[in-house]
Enzyme design. Structure first.
Site, PDB file in Angstrom:
ATOM      1  N   HIS A  59       0.804  -1.220   0.000  1.00  0.00           N
ATOM      2  CA  HIS A  59       0.000   0.000   0.000  1.00  0.00           C
ATOM      3  C   HIS A  59       0.840   1.275   0.000  1.00  0.00           C
ATOM      4  O   HIS A  59       0.610   2.148  -0.835  1.00  0.00           O
ATOM      5  CB  HIS A  59      -1.089   0.045   1.063  1.00  0.00           C
ATOM      6  CG  HIS A  59      -2.067   1.125   0.668  1.00  0.00           C
ATOM      7  ND1 HIS A  59      -3.012   0.948  -0.324  1.00  0.00           N
ATOM      8  CD2 HIS A  59      -2.177   2.422   1.021  1.00  0.00           C
ATOM      9  CE1 HIS A  59      -3.662   2.080  -0.542  1.00  0.00           C
ATOM     10  NE2 HIS A  59      -3.182   2.995   0.259  1.00  0.00           N
TER      11      HIS A  59
ATOM     12  N   TYR B  41       1.729   5.351  -2.461  1.00  0.00           N
ATOM     13  CA  TYR B  41       2.082   6.750  -2.122  1.00  0.00           C
ATOM     14  C   TYR B  41       3.467   7.097  -2.651  1.00  0.00           C
ATOM     15  O   TYR B  41       3.750   8.262  -2.913  1.00  0.00           O
ATOM     16  CB  TYR B  41       1.951   6.997  -0.611  1.00  0.00           C
ATOM     17  CG  TYR B  41       0.526   6.757  -0.183  1.00  0.00           C
ATOM     18  CD1 TYR B  41      -0.517   7.524  -0.717  1.00  0.00           C
ATOM     19  CD2 TYR B  41       0.174   5.726   0.674  1.00  0.00           C
ATOM     20  CE1 TYR B  41      -1.837   7.279  -0.405  1.00  0.00           C
ATOM     21  CE2 TYR B  41      -1.144   5.467   0.999  1.00  0.00           C
ATOM     22  CZ  TYR B  41      -2.149   6.251   0.455  1.00  0.00           C
ATOM     23  OH  TYR B  41      -3.457   5.994   0.753  1.00  0.00           O
TER      24      TYR B  41
ATOM     25  N   HIS C 107     -10.386   1.007 -10.133  1.00  0.00           N
ATOM     26  CA  HIS C 107      -9.815   1.972  -9.162  1.00  0.00           C
ATOM     27  C   HIS C 107      -8.384   2.326  -9.540  1.00  0.00           C
ATOM     28  O   HIS C 107      -8.018   3.500  -9.615  1.00  0.00           O
ATOM     29  CB  HIS C 107      -9.891   1.353  -7.766  1.00  0.00           C
ATOM     30  CG  HIS C 107      -9.037   2.017  -6.731  1.00  0.00           C
ATOM     31  ND1 HIS C 107      -9.273   3.299  -6.288  1.00  0.00           N
ATOM     32  CD2 HIS C 107      -7.942   1.583  -6.043  1.00  0.00           C
ATOM     33  CE1 HIS C 107      -8.361   3.625  -5.383  1.00  0.00           C
ATOM     34  NE2 HIS C 107      -7.535   2.602  -5.216  1.00  0.00           N
ATOM     35  N   PHE C 108      -7.564   1.307  -9.833  1.00  0.00           N
ATOM     36  CA  PHE C 108      -6.151   1.694  -9.961  1.00  0.00           C
ATOM     37  C   PHE C 108      -5.799   2.291 -11.324  1.00  0.00           C
ATOM     38  O   PHE C 108      -4.751   2.897 -11.464  1.00  0.00           O
ATOM     39  CB  PHE C 108      -5.182   0.609  -9.474  1.00  0.00           C
ATOM     40  CG  PHE C 108      -5.107  -0.689 -10.214  1.00  0.00           C
ATOM     41  CD1 PHE C 108      -4.658  -0.752 -11.504  1.00  0.00           C
ATOM     42  CD2 PHE C 108      -5.423  -1.866  -9.557  1.00  0.00           C
ATOM     43  CE1 PHE C 108      -4.539  -1.962 -12.164  1.00  0.00           C
ATOM     44  CE2 PHE C 108      -5.323  -3.087 -10.197  1.00  0.00           C
ATOM     45  CZ  PHE C 108      -4.881  -3.130 -11.517  1.00  0.00           C
ATOM     46  N   HIS C 109      -6.709   2.188 -12.287  1.00  0.00           N
ATOM     47  CA  HIS C 109      -6.422   2.928 -13.524  1.00  0.00           C
ATOM     48  C   HIS C 109      -6.776   4.410 -13.384  1.00  0.00           C
ATOM     49  O   HIS C 109      -6.288   5.228 -14.162  1.00  0.00           O
ATOM     50  CB  HIS C 109      -7.139   2.300 -14.723  1.00  0.00           C
ATOM     51  CG  HIS C 109      -6.420   1.073 -15.218  1.00  0.00           C
ATOM     52  ND1 HIS C 109      -6.629  -0.179 -14.697  1.00  0.00           N
ATOM     53  CD2 HIS C 109      -5.435   0.927 -16.149  1.00  0.00           C
ATOM     54  CE1 HIS C 109      -5.833  -1.054 -15.294  1.00  0.00           C
ATOM     55  NE2 HIS C 109      -5.085  -0.399 -16.175  1.00  0.00           N
TER      56      HIS C 109
ATOM     57  N   ARG D 263     -11.828  -9.890 -10.987  1.00  0.00           N
ATOM     58  CA  ARG D 263     -10.657  -9.315 -11.634  1.00  0.00           C
ATOM     59  C   ARG D 263      -9.756 -10.459 -12.091  1.00  0.00           C
ATOM     60  O   ARG D 263      -9.965 -11.608 -11.707  1.00  0.00           O
ATOM     61  CB  ARG D 263      -9.893  -8.370 -10.689  1.00  0.00           C
ATOM     62  CG  ARG D 263      -9.185  -9.079  -9.558  1.00  0.00           C
ATOM     63  CD  ARG D 263      -8.519  -8.134  -8.569  1.00  0.00           C
ATOM     64  NE  ARG D 263      -7.269  -7.572  -9.085  1.00  0.00           N
ATOM     65  CZ  ARG D 263      -6.312  -7.051  -8.318  1.00  0.00           C
ATOM     66  NH1 ARG D 263      -6.460  -7.016  -6.990  1.00  0.00           N
ATOM     67  NH2 ARG D 263      -5.227  -6.555  -8.832  1.00  0.00           N
ATOM     68  N   ARG D 264      -8.703 -10.114 -12.871  1.00  0.00           N
ATOM     69  CA  ARG D 264      -7.712 -11.103 -13.296  1.00  0.00           C
ATOM     70  C   ARG D 264      -8.372 -12.350 -13.877  1.00  0.00           C
ATOM     71  O   ARG D 264      -7.984 -13.481 -13.576  1.00  0.00           O
ATOM     72  CB  ARG D 264      -6.845 -11.509 -12.097  1.00  0.00           C
ATOM     73  CG  ARG D 264      -6.007 -10.367 -11.614  1.00  0.00           C
ATOM     74  CD  ARG D 264      -5.231 -10.676 -10.385  1.00  0.00           C
ATOM     75  NE  ARG D 264      -4.133  -9.746 -10.262  1.00  0.00           N
ATOM     76  CZ  ARG D 264      -3.346  -9.663  -9.207  1.00  0.00           C
ATOM     77  NH1 ARG D 264      -3.539 -10.445  -8.180  1.00  0.00           N
ATOM     78  NH2 ARG D 264      -2.361  -8.801  -9.187  1.00  0.00           N
TER      79      ARG D 264
END
Ligand code: HAS
Length: 546
Positions: A222, A226, A373-375, A436-437
């Protein structure tokens, strides 16, 4: 006059590798998006020498999420630290050595990836197993990035000796905090690889403790986000206000946001493990609370950065409650790419808070929502910001004018439109229960529902638009490198709006570092002690399944 020729070279080579990795990695993204639409992408995968969807997915994740980011960040921050302190690297050979260690590591990891021997996805969860040299390669990339950070810290130390009692300039401080955060948080993955995975992949122990490996992975996993985000914040706070024609609204608040990231980023990895049975709920709750507290420095950022842009918009003649936004320099591709990245990131951030909420996480965990979310976060908030930075950095390094400003503007808008459609599709699919995946095109025939169809098409369409946008980016980069027109582009450095004295506690590492270590000990210590006491090195490796 110091022209920072060495630092330009160091940063330039890092950024070259970063763009190369991104260009390769991004190719596999549309193949996945088209697979989700229901196209048979095997022939295309085979045409580029790959054996499976999962091999492409692993390459996509490793090259984009790990290699592009790490190389760009270490190169960019090396240059920013030197410029901000107005002195060359004290030990440039250390920075070069760092670069070569990272490249050697990359090559070691790339070989098994390309041979389909390390199809373990970018999270490399055991019991999926790759050859030992894959893990060693990744370790070298991390060690090289540490060395880059040491070089920056040693340069700062030399600056401090020459500037006793002076406040570290904001850009340098923010960059150093990002690198120190990285040094702390990677202790998790370093222990996972050195103590658990390497002996296991070398066959020295019969099995591995899957639960402990995952915990150590997320110790790094995580805060890693950042480490990706903070260099973008370096630009949003320290450079974009200048590009907007304004000043940084509050420098003390900007410094506070960075310190808070250092303090709060690491002790919250269990929010990736809410569904893992081996972790008691009390610990998950503690990590949920800490996750919501790291949301706070991002809210400070939203307020401070938007106020700085407003300052720029008004300085350029903008008026009204919101009409100042129209006066911002929307014709500047660097500014536009980064502003659009911010807007997309705001949505991604809100999605992050949804993920962090324990009971809602149970709905979206391991679904297509997560790549949605992560795109919007690393895939756009970070990547489109780095692209925006390159639109001034390449001319600044090469002395060549940016080729095709209109093309570059189109690139930024296309990316934004593409990712909006793409990630909306994935978010919707996630809420409909699509995992996912997973090869959704194939899965739909077996257990999908008719409602999956429209969001699957959105994913394919959005992914295609993103691919076109990336091709335009490459065109702009290549044409700029070959451009005969010259230009003198300076690194944008934002001044503070109010020349306030920076309080000593915002220029002092000690309380923040001590606080970070104490929080990590509280949030992880007892669980790690318990996991180690109950260590079960039992799970054999799985490979060759793809
Ligand atoms: Fe996340 C999963 C929670 C931020 C990346 N995240 C992931 C994964 C990745 C990732 C890669 O709690 C997948 C990992 C995997 O493979 O399994 N995330 C959060 C939270 C935040 C957050 C609470 N994530 C990020 C960032 C990432 C990133 C940043 C990359 C850079 N995330 C989670 C959780 C999961 C997760 C769970 C696990 C899900 C699961 O179950 O698997 C927060 O830090 C976000 C705070 C940010 C904001 C936005 C503030 C807005 C700003 C911009 C303002 C500007 C504006 C524009 C409005 C609240 C600063 C103005 C413009 C003008 C022109 C005027």
């Amino acid at each position: 006059m110091n022209t920072f020729a060495v630092e330009r070279k160091i940063a330039g080579w890092h950024i070259f590798v970063a763009i190369f990795a991104l260009s390769l990695g991004i190719l596999f993204g549309p193949l996945q998006a088209w697979e989700h639409m229901g196209w048979n992408t095997y022939p295309a995968l085979q045409a580029v020498g790959l054996q499976s969807y999962y091999q492409g997915l692993t390459l996509h994740g490793v090259l984009n999420a790990l290699v592009w980011t790490t190389f760009f960040i270490t190169g960019f921050l090396t240059y920013v630290v030197a410029k901000s302190l107005n002195r060359g690297m004290t030990f440039p050979k250390l920075s070069w050595a760092a670069f070569f260690v990272m490249v050697i590591g990359l090559v070691m990891a790339a070989i098994p990836l390309l041979l389909n021997l390390a199809t373990v996805l970018y999270t490399m969860y055991p019991p999926l197993q790759a050859p030992w040299y894959y893990y060693l390669g990744l370790t070298l990339v991390v060690v090289g990035s540490w060395m880059s950070g040491w070089s920056m810290l040693l340069t700062w130390n030399a600056w401090r000796k020459d500037n006793k009692g002076a406040t570290t300039p904001f850009l340098a401080l923010a960059s150093l905090i990002s690198m120190v955060l990285w040094q702390i948080c990677t202790l998790g993955i370093a222990s996972e690889i050195l103590v658990l995975i390497l002996p296991w992949s070398l066959g020295l122990v019969p099995g591995i403790d899957v639960q402990l490996s995952r915990t150590l992975f997320w110790f790094t996993g995580h805060p890693l986000v950042y480490f990706w985000l903070l260099p973008a914040y370096v630009s949003w706070y320290g450079m974009m206000p200048k590009q907007a024609g304004g000043k940084l609204f509050s420098e003390p608040l900007a410094r506070l946001a960075f310190w808070l990231f250092l303090l709060l980023s690491t002790p919250l990895g269990f929010h990736h493990q809410y569904v893992d049975p081996g972790i008691p709920e009390g610990w998950k709750f503690l990590h949920a609370v800490l996750t919501l507290s790291v949301f706070f420095p991002s809210m400070l950022t939203a307020f401070n950065v938007v106020a700085s842009l407003e300052n720029g918009g008004r300085a350029r003649g903008g008026t009204g409650l919101l009409m100042w936004i129209r006066s911002l320099p929307w014709g500047d591709p660097s500014f536009t790419a980064q502003s659009l990245a911010m807007i997309v990131f705001a949505f991604g951030g809100v999605g992050g808070v949804i993920n962090a909420s324990y009971n809602v996480n149970l709905v979206i965990h391991n679904t297509a929502w997560v790549p949605g979310h992560f795109h919007t976060t690393v895939g756009t908030g970070v990547t489109l910001t780095f692209i925006g930075i390159l639109y001034w950095l390449i001319p600044h390094f090469t002395g060549k004018a940016l080729w095709g400003r209109k093309w570059a503007l189109w690139q930024a808008w296309l990316w934004t439109i593409g990712v909006a459609i793409f990630s909306q599709g994935l978010h919707r699919l996630g809420l409909l229960g699509a995992p996912r995946r997973t090869m959704l095109g194939v899965a739909t025939d077996n257990y999908g529902t008719p409602e999956w169809l429209f969001p699957r098409l959105m994913t394919g369409l959005g992914g295609t638009i993103m691919l076109i946008s990336f091709c335009v980016f490459l065109l702009v980069v290549i044409k700029t490198m070959r451009n005969k027109e010259t230009a003198q582009v300076e690194m944008p450095v934002a001044e503070a709006l109010h020349h306030e004295t920076i309080p000593a506690w915002l220029n002092n590492w000690q309380p923040w570092l001590v606080g970070a270590v104490v929080l990590i000990l509280i949030a992880y210590g007892p669980m790690l002690v318990q996991s180690i006491a109950q260590l079960q090195m039992t799970s054999p490796g799985f490979n060759g399944l793809w």
